[in-house]
Design a protein around this motif. Structure first.
Motif, short mmCIF file in Angstrom:
data_model
loop_
_atom_site.label_atom_id
_atom_site.label_comp_id
_atom_site.label_asym_id
_atom_site.label_seq_id
_atom_site.Cartn_x
_atom_site.Cartn_y
_atom_site.Cartn_z
N LEU A 167 -64.36 -60.26 -26.92
CA LEU A 167 -64.51 -60.08 -25.61
C LEU A 167 -63.15 -60.75 -25.00
CD1 LEU A 167 -68.27 -61.15 -24.92
CD2 LEU A 167 -67.43 -58.90 -25.70
N VAL A 168 -62.53 -59.89 -24.05
CA VAL A 168 -61.55 -60.30 -23.12
C VAL A 168 -62.02 -60.08 -21.62
CG1 VAL A 168 -59.13 -59.98 -22.38
CG2 VAL A 168 -59.85 -59.58 -24.71
N THR A 169 -62.36 -61.44 -21.02
CA THR A 169 -62.77 -61.29 -19.54
C THR A 169 -61.80 -61.78 -18.62
OG1 THR A 169 -63.45 -63.85 -19.81
CG2 THR A 169 -64.91 -62.17 -20.62
N VAL A 170 -61.87 -61.06 -17.45
CA VAL A 170 -60.88 -61.33 -16.53
C VAL A 170 -61.54 -61.19 -15.02
CG1 VAL A 170 -60.24 -59.04 -16.52
CG2 VAL A 170 -58.72 -60.71 -15.86
N LEU A 171 -61.20 -62.04 -14.12
CA LEU A 171 -61.53 -61.68 -12.69
C LEU A 171 -60.61 -62.70 -11.82
CD1 LEU A 171 -64.16 -64.54 -11.70
CD2 LEU A 171 -63.20 -64.59 -13.88
N ASP A 172 -60.26 -62.37 -10.62
CA ASP A 172 -59.67 -63.24 -9.70
C ASP A 172 -60.30 -64.37 -9.01
OD1 ASP A 172 -57.72 -64.11 -7.81
OD2 ASP A 172 -57.57 -62.35 -6.68
N GLY A 173 -60.49 -65.35 -10.02
CA GLY A 173 -61.24 -66.44 -9.77
C GLY A 173 -61.37 -67.52 -11.23
N HIS A 174 -61.81 -68.38 -11.26
CA HIS A 174 -62.08 -69.30 -12.29
C HIS A 174 -62.67 -68.68 -13.47
CE1 HIS A 174 -62.49 -72.93 -14.71
NE2 HIS A 174 -61.73 -73.54 -13.77
N PRO A 175 -61.81 -68.67 -14.57
CA PRO A 175 -62.24 -67.96 -16.04
C PRO A 175 -63.56 -68.50 -16.25
CG PRO A 175 -60.36 -69.53 -16.21
CD PRO A 175 -60.49 -69.51 -14.80
#
Length: 788
Positions: free
Chosen positions: A724-732
């Motif tokens: 799984l590669v996760t991403v968001l504009d916020g804390h990982p």
């Protein structure tokens, strides 16, 4: 003494005893498994007992609402017990499991708490916003029959150190505050010391500047009578000039020491000396401790004298620990009477052994007192919780723009609602801390206007000056303009979010704020949720995607706040259609009041309802086109859905939340040229995914082997070797936990450090949340062909 005065005095003494016995029982008599002090603030309760007796049993009516000083909770519980509204077992379990709470709680206590208190200052400030909400409701055609009462705060003098109180004072002045009382227990002692001399003189000027009446209640009936005797003027001057610390110390040492000190200072004045000598040591101590706030008759007279609706601050001078052996001692804030002190005091109070819990143990004529209690107006209606019907929620149409941000979509959805004439739109009230236009509330406000009890025209319109904002104030307006203080935002949302319970008129409160500044109001946000207030908070714009604004305006930890805050369902949609589905669901979710049994489809307690947090962005995204399948709609609400279904041999899934959707989708396209069956998981709410997952695990631990959460079903088809590669504009960390659901290796992308100015592509690259960084992680950190 009149019959009513005798009854008030009897009630005062009963509340003093019952509150202190409850604390003593919890600390010295009830078995303790851990041996740790239970506490309970005997001294802080004692200083409030006369004030609360006069207020509840003389001044208040059922429509009045009170925020009780946190450390006076034992008096409040004792009052409810005396009235028969609280069972003895709850009192015996004070500060224990299943017992009455340390501080008054709407959600945890079974007695009639109007506002939770505990985080000092917040219970004070919310009463001013509750008064504003009351005016708002009663100004509307559908709210004219709502009850109208005084919003009362009982506060300790140390609470005046809290900055949010002064922010609330200014907001109250701007909104023509009325029907609000703040009653200060001025015992001049706090946890660590004595209140500084002359402090209230300065604070009084602040109240005066904001249009409050200030009433000082310094002397009780005994003192006022003594002042009329010969030599009384000298005694009054001495009392008024005595430093706070000195007065407290003399109180603790008692009548003999009072006599010596007064004779030393006034002994050469014949009439004053005679006044002192006419009294025994006990009588002299009683006289010197008879400050206004410790005289139930004086407090009743003071409350009865207020015949207007102007905001009023009542400064009641008191003795901390009044009427007990620990009165006045500097350490009495957290101190407790010893068993020996309690035994001696019990004899002094005339409570027979074995009758400690008897409600009328010391009353000569219990039937006469019961008859009086039956006539007390405040308790004529119990409980005082109101309710209102749920409002029907229509399906919300998403904007049809080919490219749009979630913030702009939010503005368009509310703008469309502003044109609606139905009951849902009528009950929406919006508010924002000086960022109304920049958070896209403009279209709503232009149509629905700003609220004020008196109409105020927009000067720009009158002078025909072009402007996109129609800033017109009116009693039928549905937006409450606030200054820039975020604490006030959440206090107002908290008050408005209790409208159905306090006034029997449901509101749908929506507040907007720049997302990083959610953290500036966290204490008040937590306070609102703890009371089970119902509202929508929109944090926008968010993240480093707000690129040109720089680090101070770029939120990092707010997604984790959304996950951690109880009573708040947090979402971060990427697309306008997701937002429309979520917002429509939120309007209904705010109104739910079920029994809390979890939905076995998701294991979320959705039937209980709650508040909602939307984290939105200003970055326009290309929209996916019209979608109406149930999987997308339900998945948006449950927290995630497959934007791109993984194949049977899936080696990589990219899971994204929010504004980085385009980067995640592009990365999947690039990697898909080299890796088979790549999946893309659209996460709309890490909060709800995590909550459902942990709830399902608890259910399995209790024996329900079939319990499975939404995220478990989503990830179940993936091979064990899938990454799984996760991403968001916020804390990982917001999404990093996904690998724990089924044991998949996880590579988490996000933002961990303060941002800086730049373009969106600049900052996405800088923080590694762009498509190239995602592809690099897939290529270098997961098994399979290299991607070049």
């Amino acid at each position: 003494m009149t019959d009513d005065s005798r009854h008030l005095r009897d009630i005062e003494q009963r509340l003093l005893w019952l509150s202190h016995w409850m604390i003593h029982n919890a600390n010295h008599l009830r078995p303790k498994a851990d041996g740790i002090k239970v506490g309970g603030h005997q001294a802080s309760s004692a200083s409030m007992v006369s004030i609360m007796t006069a207020l509840y049993f003389s001044a208040l009516r059922p429509e009045d609402r009170v925020a009780v000083k946190p450390h006076a909770a034992p008096v409040f519980h004792a009052m409810q017990y005396l009235m028969g509204n609280l069972p003895r077992e709850k009192m015996e379990a004070f500060r224990g499991y299943g017992g009455v709470q340390s501080y008054p709680s709407r959600t945890k206590d079974v007695d009639d708490v109007d506002f939770s208190t505990g985080s000092v200052g917040l219970g004070v400030a919310i009463t001013s916003f509750a008064a504003l909400v009351q005016d708002y409701i009663r100004a509307k055609p559908w709210g004219g029959d709502a009850p109208s009462g005084r919003m009362v705060a009982l506060m300790g003098d140390a609470e005046l150190d809290e900055g949010n109180i002064y922010e609330a004072l200014q907001e109250g002045w701007k909104n023509d505050l009325r029907n609000c009382w703040w009653v200060i227990d001025y015992n001049r002692q706090s946890l660590d010391g004595i209140v500084r001399e002359g402090l209230f003189g300065r604070i009084e000027k602040i109240f005066d500047a904001f249009g409050w009446d200030v009433i000082r209640v310094k002397h009780g009936r005994l003192q006022r009578a003594a002042f009329e005797e010969e030599g009384g003027a000298a005694l009054r001057d001495w009392i008024d000039g005595c430093p706070n610390a000195e007065y407290s110390a003399l109180t603790y040492m008692g009548g003999a020491v009072w006599r010596k000190r007064l004779n030393d200072d006034l002994g050469d004045q014949g009439p004053a000396s005679a006044l002192i000598e006419r009294r025994s040591d006990a009588e002299l101590a009683e006289l010197m401790e008879n400050l206004g706030g410790n005289c139930v008759g004086t407090m009743a007279e003071t409350f009865a004298s207020i015949d207007h609706d102007r905001p009023t601050c009542i400064l009641a001078y008191t003795i901390k620990g009044w009427g007990t052996p620990i009165a006045g001692h500097k350490d009495n804030h957290g101190g407790l009477m010893t068993k020996a002190q309690m035994a001696e005091w019990q004899a002094h109070m005339g409570v027979p052994e074995g009758a400690e819990w008897e409600r009328f143990a010391t009353i000569d004529d219990p039937d006469r007192l019961r008859a009086f209690l039956d006539r007390v107006p405040f308790f004529a209606r119990h409980p005082r919780r109101l309710s209102d019907d749920r409002l029907a929620v229509q399906e919300l149409a998403a904007p049809t723009d080919a490219e749009i941000s979630t913030q702009a979509a939010f503005g368009k959805i509310l703008g469309a609602l502003a044109r609606d004439k139905g009951p849902l739109a009528e009950r929406i009230v919006t508010t924002s801390p000086d960022v109304t236009g920049t958070t896209s509330l403009g279209p709503w406000v232009n149509r629905r206007k700003l609220f004020s009890r008196t109409a105020q025209a927009d000067a720009f319109i009158e002078h025909r000056i072009p402007s996109t904002a129609k800033w017109e104030f009116s009693p039928d307006g549905q937006h409450i303009e606030l200054g820039i203080a975020e604490m006030n935002l959440f206090l107002l949302l908290g008050a408005a979010g209790l409208a159905h319970s306090l006034w029997g008129k449901r509101l749908i409160p929506i507040g907007t704020v720049y997302d990083p500044f959610v953290h500036r109001g966290l204490d008040a946000l937590n306070y609102a949720c703890y009371q089970d207030a119902r509202f929508i908070i929109v944090g926008t714009p968010s993240g480093v995607t707000l690129a040109p604004e720089g680090g101070a305006h770029q939120s990092v930890g707010t997604p984790l706040t959304g996950m951690a805050q109880d009573g708040l369902a947090a979402f971060e949609p990427a697309f306008a259609d997701e937002l429309a589905v979520i917002l429509g669901w939120a309007f209904d979710y705010l109104q739910r009041d079920g029994d809390g049994d979890p939905d076995e489809r998701t294991w979320l307690r959705d039937e209980t309802g709650g508040s909602v947090y939307l984290r939105l962005t200003t970055q326009p995204l290309e929209q996916p086109g019209k979608r109406s399948d149930d999987g997308f709609r339900q998945g948006s609400i449950d927290g995630a859905y497959w934007l791109r279904e993984p194949g049977p041999n899936c080696s990589v899934v990219i899971a994204y939340q929010g504004a980085v959707a385009a980067e995640a989708i592009a990365a999947a396209g690039i990697a898909g040229e080299h890796r088979r069956d790549i999946g893309v998981l659209a996460v709309t709410s890490a909060d709800r995914l995590a909550a459902g997952w942990t709830a399902a695990q608890r259910a399995r631990a209790r024996g329900n082997a079939n319990a499975q959460s939404h995220v478990e079903r989503l990830l179940a088809p993936l091979p064990a070797s899938c990454s799984l590669v996760t991403v968001l504009d916020g804390h990982p960390a917001t999404l990093a936990w996904l690998g724990s659901v089924a044991g998949h290796r996880t590579i988490a992308h996000g933002v961990e450090h303060f941002g800086q100015t730049g373009t969106i592509p600049d900052l996405h690259r800088h923080f590694g949340i762009d498509r190239q960084s995602l592809v690099a992680s897939i290529s270098g950190l997961t098994p399979g062909r290299q991607i070049r």
